[in-house]
Scaffold this motif. Structure first.
Motif, short mmCIF file in Angstrom:
data_model
loop_
_atom_site.label_atom_id
_atom_site.label_comp_id
_atom_site.label_asym_id
_atom_site.label_seq_id
_atom_site.Cartn_x
_atom_site.Cartn_y
_atom_site.Cartn_z
N PHE A 270 -1.30 -1.53 -5.84
CA PHE A 270 -2.21 -2.20 -5.50
C PHE A 270 -3.16 -3.44 -6.17
CE2 PHE A 270 -3.11 3.20 -5.64
CZ PHE A 270 -2.61 3.00 -4.16
N ALA B 195 -1.65 -5.86 -3.60
CA ALA B 195 -2.03 -5.41 -2.14
C ALA B 195 -4.01 -6.53 -2.69
CB ALA B 195 -2.42 -4.15 -1.76
N LEU C 248 0.52 -1.17 -0.17
CA LEU C 248 0.21 0.09 0.29
C LEU C 248 1.07 1.00 -0.19
CD1 LEU C 248 -3.33 -0.69 2.05
CD2 LEU C 248 -3.12 -0.51 -0.35
#
Length: 154
Positions: A41, A44, A36
């Motif tokens: 992303f 993540a 993060l």
């Protein structure tokens, strides 16, 4: 009363597995924070998916709730580019986590996962690959069974 050797072996295996869950959760949590921080992303998203399933297996409702809400936000923020995230698995994990805690957003997560799965399935022409896509990926198999159950065909 002596315990059978087989039972002791299973008990020992279960204890080793429990000992591995905590470090796995800690490593995934650290990884998530770094991803993060780096605005990675898609990675993540994949990490949150793993965390949710891990916490479901641990029956850790508070972490399941926290990570499901975080994944929900990530899936809706428009920053995933699809290079490393697996959207079907992510939406399925989000559904499983939200369903477990009784969150009404679970329905939307289920329908999104089912729609993505069905769309992908229709684009696979090879029957053997279609079977593998459906049954060899655990999350896809669970989702397929849930779709059949929702349709009343299971």
């Amino acid at each position: 009363l002596a315990r059978p050797v087989g039972a002791l072996a299973h008990e020992g295996a279960a204890q080793r597995q429990l000992q591995q869950w905590e470090p796995a959760a800690a490593n995934l949590t650290r990884s998530l924070a770094l991803l993060l921080e780096e605005s990675a992303f898609d990675h993540a998203c994949a990490t949150l998916t793993q965390l949710i399933f891990l916490h479901i297996d641990q029956e850790n409702e508070s972490e399941t709730m926290r990570n499901s809400a975080h994944l929900w936000q990530l899936l809706h923020n428009g920053r995933l580019d699809g290079t490393n995230a697996e959207p079907i698995k992510a939406w399925w994990a989000c559904y499983r986590g939200l369903q477990l805690i009784g969150d009404p957003r679970a329905d939307e997560a289920f329908h999104t996962a089912a729609e993505l799965f069905q769309t992908q399935l229709t684009h696979i022409q090879d029957q053997e690959w279609k079977q593998d896509f459906t049954y060899q990926i655990t999350e896809h198999q669970e989702l397929f069974q849930a779709i059949q159950l929702a349709r009343g065909t299971l």
